[in-house]
Design an enzyme around this catalytic site. Structure first.
Site, PDB file in Angstrom:
ATOM      1  CD  GLU A 174      -8.738 -27.015 -21.322  1.00 52.07           C
ATOM      2  OE1 GLU A 174      -7.698 -26.360 -21.449  1.00 52.07           O
ATOM      3  OE2 GLU A 174      -9.038 -27.955 -22.105  1.00 52.07           O
ATOM      4  CG  HIS A 250      -8.030 -21.733 -20.024  1.00 58.66           C
ATOM      5  ND1 HIS A 250      -6.716 -21.847 -20.431  1.00 58.66           N
ATOM      6  CD2 HIS A 250      -8.598 -22.935 -20.296  1.00 58.66           C
ATOM      7  CE1 HIS A 250      -6.504 -23.055 -20.929  1.00 58.66           C
ATOM      8  NE2 HIS A 250      -7.622 -23.728 -20.866  1.00 58.66           N
ATOM      9  CB  CYS A 368      -0.925 -19.548 -18.425  1.00 62.61           C
ATOM     10  SG  CYS A 368      -2.460 -18.856 -19.025  1.00 62.61           S
TER      11      CYS A 368
END
Ligand SMILES: NCCC[C@H](NC(=O)CCC(=O)O)C(=O)O
Length: 444
Positions: A174, A250, A368
């Protein structure tokens, strides 16, 4: 020479919408089917990026991806003209059409993992695009991401680009959302902290029960090898599976670091003490581990407000600031905590709030939206200068958004052939504005 951290924010693409595509991401799921506003989303992102540039930070932008992704729809058997492909997909497989229309590349913390030149054996900045295999809509990003990164960081003398990892669950990667670089000064060799959710090849290892652990230890180790990092400068740590099950999909939803500061929730990790001792032993700096206890901020409040999806940045005067979403201001426990934080005598001295609600409703906060690249002046001069945000580019891109973006988009409208034309026209113009060349498949 001057070293600093540059932030490359993802420009929000013209198809930004709420499709509920991310199982395990509470905001994505709970806002499924809401009406989105792509124009407002793009402008909120640009405003946040510009504010950082105005604070004296180096701020870049990464171009969005081509959506709807008609090429993937053709690959899975839809045929005819582009309009027919969209229409047949909408009829037969609406969920697949939605996956091919997400603007999810805006969250550039998931674009790649980046290791700065001070850490790598060949003295170059390394990039590995994330394969994002856990989510269908994100798994179609990495090839184009690689091309956009190469067009942004083009000079092979300074930038070393790798292919994304094998597209298999064992290598679920990720990107920077699960990677934190800690250091004394940006130009000094640092410690790269890789946080994984599960160990794919060890069936008896702990893992979450309900929601997926998107990052594997195998992927983190592979990236560390590719990036030519020494064992003495890496720490591998497991995310607490219980918090993944509460919506922390995450690591950057529960921890954020900058230089010698690691700001994290009490429940973020497994083996916290041992691993923090390893970080302290490997780093040439006095670490500040700032722990937020559950009795002050619950996991639920952290997930709802994105307290840890903030950016901790070092301002030109050397002080640190937190860039937080306005959602933190609106949560009583969190805003109270942030008021207290700046008085605690840690390097973090101020909080700045930004409205990025269009992105937040899909589970993406300020952190993000950005990919960090620590660099020096010479490396910055080698970056594609048309991707660096200044007054002129900010004005130009706001005009570009006004010209091409809709201010309302629903799931039903994703099959509108006009949306495809609008999106391609916008992106074609963007590649000229940012001098990217033909990074999109429709241009090749
Ligand atoms: N780093 C933040 C990433 C957020 C992203 N959300 C999404 O893709 C939601 C898209 C939607 O549901 O329409 C994700 O979960 O990967």
């Amino acid at each position: 020479m001057k070293h600093f951290e540059a932030n490359f924010d993802g420009l929000v693409g013209p198809t930004h919408n709420y499709a509920g595509l991310s199982f395990g991401n509470v905001a994505s799921f709970s806002n499924a089917e809401s009406v989105s506003n792509p124009k407002a989303a793009a402008k909120q992102g640009l405003r946040k990026a510009k504010a950082l540039a105005d604070l004296g930070m180096t701020q870049g932008l990464l171009a969005p991806q081509e959506r709807p992704d008609v090429h993937t729809l053709r690959r899975i058997g839809f045929s005819g003209t582009d309009a027919e492909v969209l229409q047949k997909a909408a009829q037969d497989a609406p969920a697949l059409l939605q996956a091919c229309c997400s603007a999810s590349s805006m969250w550039t913390a998931n674009a790649a993992t980046v290791s700065p030149s001070a850490d790598t054996r060949d003295g170059k900045i390394h990039f590995t695009p994330a394969n994002l295999v856990d989510k269908l809509h994100r798994s179609i990003e990495p090839s184009t991401t690689g091309r956009i990164l190469q067009a942004t960081f083009a000079d092979p003398k300074f930038f070393h680009h790798h292919s994304h990892l094998p597209e298999h669950a064992s290598f679920g990667d990720e990107g920077a959302a699960n990677h934190t670089r800690l250091c004394a000064e940006y130009g000094h060799a640092g410690v790269e902290l890789f946080v994984y959710g599960q160990e794919a090849t060890n069936p008896s290892a702990l893992k979450p029960k309900n929601f997926p652990a998107r990052q594997t230890k195998e992927a983190s180790s592979a990236v560390a090898r590719l990036h030519q990092l020494d064992d003495e400068s890496c720490v591998f740590m497991q995310q607490n599976p219980d918090v993944i099950d509460q919506g922390v999909f995450h690591n950057d939803v529960i921890a954020v670091g900058n230089q010698n500061v690691l700001f994290y929730h009490e429940q973020a990790f497994l083996e916290t003490d041992t691993k923090f001792a390893e970080i302290q032993a490997k780093i040439n700096a006095e670490m500040h581990f700032i722990e937020v206890p559950t009795h002050k901020v619950s996991i639920q409040d952290a997930v709802a407000s994105y307290l840890f999806n903030t950016q901790v940045i070092t301002l030109p005067n050397g002080e640190m600031a937190i860039i937080a979403p306005t959602n933190c201001q609106e949560n009583q426990a969190v805003s109270r905590y942030l008021e207290e934080l700046v008085t605690l005598g840690t390097p973090i001295k101020q909080v700045k709030y930004f409205d990025v609600k269009q992105s937040m409703q899909n589970g993406g906060g300020p952190a993000c939206l950005r990919l960090r690249v620590a660099m020096n002046e010479i490396e910055k001069a080698a970056v594609n200068q048309n991707t660096l945000l200044d007054d002129a580019l900010f004005t130009r891109l706001n005009q570009w958004v006004d010209k091409h973006y809709r201010d309302r988009l629903t799931a039903k409208e994703l099959a509108d052939p006009q949306l495809l034309i609008e999106s391609r026209t916008a992106l074609d113009e963007l590649t000229q504005i940012m001098h990217l060349g033909s990074v999109y498949q429709f241009q090749r």
